[in-house]
Each structure stands twice: as structure tokens, then as C-alpha cells.
Design a protein around this motif. Structure first.
Motif, mmCIF file in Angstrom:
data_model
loop_
_atom_site.group_PDB
_atom_site.id
_atom_site.type_symbol
_atom_site.label_atom_id
_atom_site.label_comp_id
_atom_site.label_asym_id
_atom_site.label_seq_id
_atom_site.Cartn_x
_atom_site.Cartn_y
_atom_site.Cartn_z
ATOM 1 N N HIS A 194 12.864 -0.310 -14.904
ATOM 2 C CA HIS A 194 11.927 0.557 -14.174
ATOM 3 C C HIS A 194 11.976 1.979 -14.704
ATOM 4 O O HIS A 194 10.936 2.632 -14.856
ATOM 5 C CB HIS A 194 12.244 0.555 -12.675
ATOM 6 N N THR A 224 10.157 2.126 -18.075
ATOM 7 C CA THR A 224 8.715 1.944 -17.876
ATOM 8 C C THR A 224 8.093 3.215 -17.312
ATOM 9 O O THR A 224 7.025 3.659 -17.758
ATOM 10 C CB THR A 224 8.445 0.776 -16.910
ATOM 11 N N ASP A 242 14.554 7.447 -7.672
ATOM 12 C CA ASP A 242 14.745 6.304 -6.798
ATOM 13 C C ASP A 242 15.639 6.742 -5.640
ATOM 14 O O ASP A 242 16.374 7.734 -5.748
ATOM 15 C CB ASP A 242 15.399 5.164 -7.583
ATOM 16 N N ALA A 245 11.899 0.796 -3.526
ATOM 17 C CA ALA A 245 11.384 -0.573 -3.438
ATOM 18 C C ALA A 245 11.462 -1.093 -2.019
ATOM 19 O O ALA A 245 11.044 -2.214 -1.738
ATOM 20 C CB ALA A 245 12.179 -1.491 -4.366
ATOM 21 N N LYS A 269 7.582 1.065 -4.691
ATOM 22 C CA LYS A 269 7.492 0.091 -5.776
ATOM 23 C C LYS A 269 6.889 -1.201 -5.256
ATOM 24 O O LYS A 269 7.104 -1.548 -4.089
ATOM 25 C CB LYS A 269 8.888 -0.200 -6.353
ATOM 26 N N PRO A 270 6.182 -1.982 -6.086
ATOM 27 C CA PRO A 270 5.832 -1.652 -7.482
ATOM 28 C C PRO A 270 4.809 -0.527 -7.521
ATOM 29 O O PRO A 270 3.885 -0.492 -6.700
ATOM 30 C CB PRO A 270 5.248 -2.956 -8.018
ATOM 31 N N LEU A 271 5.007 0.391 -8.446
ATOM 32 C CA LEU A 271 4.181 1.585 -8.488
ATOM 33 C C LEU A 271 2.751 1.266 -8.904
ATOM 34 O O LEU A 271 2.512 0.503 -9.836
ATOM 35 C CB LEU A 271 4.771 2.592 -9.479
ATOM 36 N N ASP A 272 1.814 1.864 -8.185
ATOM 37 C CA ASP A 272 0.418 1.887 -8.614
ATOM 38 C C ASP A 272 0.314 3.084 -9.551
ATOM 39 O O ASP A 272 0.432 4.241 -9.130
ATOM 40 C CB ASP A 272 -0.497 2.060 -7.391
ATOM 41 N N ARG A 319 -6.567 -0.314 -11.120
ATOM 42 C CA ARG A 319 -5.650 -1.247 -10.476
ATOM 43 C C ARG A 319 -6.298 -2.630 -10.381
ATOM 44 O O ARG A 319 -5.632 -3.650 -10.564
ATOM 45 C CB ARG A 319 -5.272 -0.743 -9.085
ATOM 46 N N ARG A 377 -3.493 -9.880 -14.361
ATOM 47 C CA ARG A 377 -2.264 -10.557 -13.909
ATOM 48 C C ARG A 377 -2.557 -11.943 -13.378
ATOM 49 O O ARG A 377 -1.796 -12.891 -13.626
ATOM 50 C CB ARG A 377 -1.575 -9.701 -12.836
#
Length: 464
Positions: free
Chosen positions: A32, A35, A71, A100, A121-124, A452, A459
């Protein structure tokens, strides 16, 4: 104001100068963290990454970030501890919290401690970019106009609001920002959305959580009785007034008065409430002694106060006095992604209160719950789940126990028994078909951004 960065996609932004924002990403999850850092660099920022709060501290001096994205749950020092260190020191950095875990109190605490924003999380990535850009704009304006005050943390005890929908996160953040003040708040939302729970959460996180929280339903009492209920009365003020009696404003002390359905109050009582808000004074019914109050007022309504002002049913001056802070609670049908979380939370509470153990929700039952319109919002959901727990013959609740009258729309019947991931894919595919493949229209109907939607289509491997 334009934020100047390194060129995006080889294109230079224009402006009167160059600002090279520095961002620090802190996360003990290697995947994470990398990313996040890679995405921020792709947006033209200078980025450093730290695998713990401890390793982030020296970078505050050496790298000097404008924004720290951290985080919350990490080994060693937590994100909250890092936030407290930054806010209590000379480090001039804004902090965006990332987690999260859906934890309402975490959002409230973060905003009260001085976090700029709170992401889940999960981040947009579109949401992330928007928050970072807004933070930089606000930061530039603030640096020119002086820093904001710091706020201390609060205890962990709070009523339990649940949700991760972006609109609910905004509600949590507003609660965190306003609860320490004495500003008047008006909470809007349909019946059953949890307006009183919002008020109780504000009170629980206020400077005086141990003082009384007193809720008064303004629609449940006739005007004469409501006035006595709020302000008290003296002996002989009316038939049956055998002795002096304190009203709710006196009994609340420095706590909170929650005026539910304030749109249903009479013009005469509205004038008296205006005086309380303006001067903090009132008189008991039949009395002549001026009383003072330190209670905070939170009002709620499901009626459109603007329309009531236009028709003369609600005083305009009171309307403006009330809406110093406005919090809108979205209806449950508009935050379907929160339903599984709410089901889990409400089931746990129902089983605890009833001494039962019906904690399992079969996939097909969850599909029905998510598909239901819930006109009564969270209150209706809570009642249905309580009924299902009572009716359960084993560890799982049933469709019959919920008694949703079989009103699952026909177009959703084909996804009963599917996983939530499959349900999401099916819902997006149907919405695309109804919009004739128009992605912008589909994104608007789903309440998400176009980028998104593109990622979700990819996905799920959907056909456009």
C-alpha cells in the motif's frame, strides 16, 4: 488559486510562480505504501515514504513535507500518535489519516485532533487527488492568513454511528470539527436516518459529555405543554401547576438540548427559542424572573425549513440562528454500501440485548436486505433485524423472519445467492444497460466518479 506541480503527462501548468509540494506517505504495509507513493509521484509531487511513524519523524525535519498521509494502525507508534506529535510541535504539516478499518470514533477523534481529512481503504484515487488538491489550496490560503487552532483528543466513549459511504464520512468529520464548540447545529434528514444519534455523538464528544443530554420531540406535545416542558413553570401558572418546576433548559446545565422536529413548533414558541439562542435567557411560564442557560442547542427536522420560511410557518431569523452548522444525514437507500456494516452492527446489538445468538446472514438474505428500499431508513432496518433475531430458529436469520413482504425488485431476483462482489458487478452492468452504455450517466446514477467507474468496469470485466 492554482497549485503548481511538476508537469503532468509532459504538460506544464501556467501561473505566477512555482511551488513544489512535498508529501510524506507513512504505512507499514509495503504494497500500500509503495502504491500510494507511486500514484502521488505520478501526479507531480515530490514524495518520500516511511514504513513506520518512528521512521517518519526524522523526515519531518529532513524532508519538510507540506502534507503527511499516514495509516492509523501500525506497529509501534500509531497514526494518531504521529498526528498528535505533529500538531503539538513546530512541524508545519497537514495530516491526512488513512485506515482500512471503519471506526466512527476514529474519524471524530482525528478531526478533533486537527487532521485535515480522513480516508478509508481501499482508496478511491480520485477522492485522494481531490483531498490533496483541496488541502494544498487551503494551506496556501491559511499560510497567508494565519494558522488554525489546535484541538485536543477525546475519549473513546461515544454513541455508535456506522458507515463508510463518503457522505457519512463527511458527517463524522463535521461532528469532529463542531463538537468541541458551543455552536448551534441543525441536523437534517428523513425520519429514521439517525438524527438524534448524530446529536448524541456530538454531545458525547463535547467539552461536557458528563452533563445531561435532553431530547425533546417538539411534534409530540401541544404548544402550551411544550413551552412548560422547555422553560418550566411557576406555581399557579395554570391549572395543575401545584409547584414550581424546572424546564429542560435549566435541567440541561452545560449539556445539550436536542429539539427534534423543530419545524413543527408554533410561531410563539419560535420567538422564545430565538431569545434563548440570541441572549441565552428565558422565563418560566407564569414567571417574571429571568433565567439563563448554558445548554447547547442542536435542532433536527425532516421538513424543508426554507419552504416553511417562505410560507411564513417558520421564522427566518430563527432559521438563520439555527443553521450556524448544518449536518445532512443521507437516507439509507442512497448509501447501500453501508448496509452490510449496519447489519453486522445492529445484529450484534440485537443479540446482546435479547440474549440470542442469531449472528449469521445467508448471502441470499443479505441480497434481499441490500435490495430493499428501506423507506424507514436505519430505524426500519433495526426493527426488521430485531424481529429476525427473535424469529430465528438457529444461528442464521431468515428472509421470513425479516418479513420484507417479498418486495425485492424482479430485476434483482437473479442475483440471490450471489456474493456481494457479484452483486456489485451485476448492479453496475444493469445501470450501464439502462444508460445505453453512457458512462457519465452511469457514474452519476451510481454516485461515483467516472474514473472510478472505469476501474470498476475493468476489475469486473464488464461489457460496455
Amino acid at each position: 488559486m492554482t497549485i503548481l506541480r511538476e508537469p503532468r503527462n509532459g504538460k506544464e501548468r501556467t501561473g505566477g510562480g512555482r511551488w513544489d509540494p512535498r508529501l510524506l506517505a507513512v504505512d507499514d504495509d509495503d504494497s500500500h505504501r509503495e502504491t500510494l507513493a507511486r500514484h502521488l509521484r505520478s501526479q507531480g509531487f515530490r514524495v518520500e515514504a516511511a514504513d513506520s511513524a518512528e521512521s517518519a519523524v526524522p523526515l519531518l525535519n529532513a524532508f519538510g513535507p507540506e502534507i503527511v498521509l499516514t495509516d492509523i494502525r501500525m506497529g509501534g507508534m500509531s497514526g494518531f500518535e504521529l498526528l498528535k506529535l505533529i500538531r503539538g510541535s513546530a512541524f508545519d504539516a497537514d495530516v491526512i489519516m488513512i485506515t482500512a478499518f471503519e471506526h466512527t470514533q476514529g474519524v471524530i477523534d482525528a478531526m478533533q485532533m486537527g487532521a485535515y481529512d480522513y480516508l478509508v481503504k481501499p482508496l478511491d484515487l480520485d477522492r485522494l487527488d481531490s483531498v490533496v488538491d483541496r488541502c494544498l489550496v487551503d494551506r496556501a490560503a491559511r499560510i497567508g492568513g494565519g494558522a488554525s487552532a489546535k484541538v485536543e483528543s477525546v475519549s473513546d466513549t461515544s454513541p455508535s454511528l456506522v458507515g463508510r459511504d463518503p457522505r457519512m464520512l463527511e458527517v463524522f468529520k463535521l461532528i469532529g470539527m463542531v463538537s468541541k464548540s458551543r455552536a448551534t447545529v441543525v441536523v437534517r434528514g428523513e425520519t429514521g436516518t439517525g438524527k438524534e444519534l448524530v446529536a448524541r455523538t456530538i454531545h458525547a464528544n463535547s467539552e461536557h459529555p458528563d452533563e445531561p443530554f435532553i431530547a425533546v420531540n417538539c411534534a409530540a406535545l401541544p404548544p402550551s405543554l411544550l413551552e412548560s416542558e422547555l422553560f418550566g413553570h411557576v406555581k399557579g401558572a395554570f391549572t395543575g401547576a401545584a409547584s414550581d418546576r424546572k424546564g429542560r433548559f435549566e435541567l440541561a446545565g452545560r449539556g445539550t438540548i436536542f429539539l427534534d422536529e423543530i419545524g413543527d413548533t408554533s410561531p410563539d414558541l419560535q420567538a422564545k427559542l430565538l431569545r434563548v439562542l440570541q441572549e441565552r435567557t428565558f422565563m418560566r411560564v407564569g414567571g417574571e424572573e429571568l433565567k439563563t442557560t448554558e445548554a447547547r442547542v442542536i435542532a433536527a427536522t425532516h421538513r424543508p425549513l426554507e419552504s416553511l420560511v417562505e410560507t411564513g410557518e417558520f421564522r427566518e431569523d430563527l432559521f438563520f440562528r439555527l443553521r450556524v452548522i448544518e449536518i445532512s444525514v443521507p437516507p439509507l437507500r442512497e448509501r447501500k454500501c453501508d448496509i452490510p456494516l449496519l447489519v453486522q452492527h445492529l445484529l450484534e446489538r440485537a443479540n446482546r440485548e435479547l440474549g440470542r445468538a442469531a449472528t449469521t446472514v445467508p448471502t441470499e438474505v443479505m441480497a434481499e436486505i441490500v435490495a430493499h428500499a428501506w423507506p424507514g431508513n436505519v430505524r426500519e432496518l433495526e426493527n426488521a433485524l430485531t424481529r429476525a433475531v427473535v424469529m430465528a430458529k438457529g444461528p442464521a436469520i431468515s428472509s421470513a423472519g425479516l418479513h420484507l413482504n417479498g418486495d425485492v425488485p424482479p430485476e434483482l431476483a437473479d442475483i440471490r445467492g450471489s456474493s456481494l462482489n457479484e452483486m456489485e458487478a451485476a448492479h453496475i452492468q444493469r445501470t450501464l444497460m439502462r444508460a445505453a452504455g453512457n458512462k457519465s450517466a452511469t457514474a452519476r446514477q451510481l454516485g461515483i466518479s467516472r474514473p472510478r467507474l472505469d476501474r470498476m468496469i475493468e476489475r469486473h470485466g464488464l461489457v460496455v
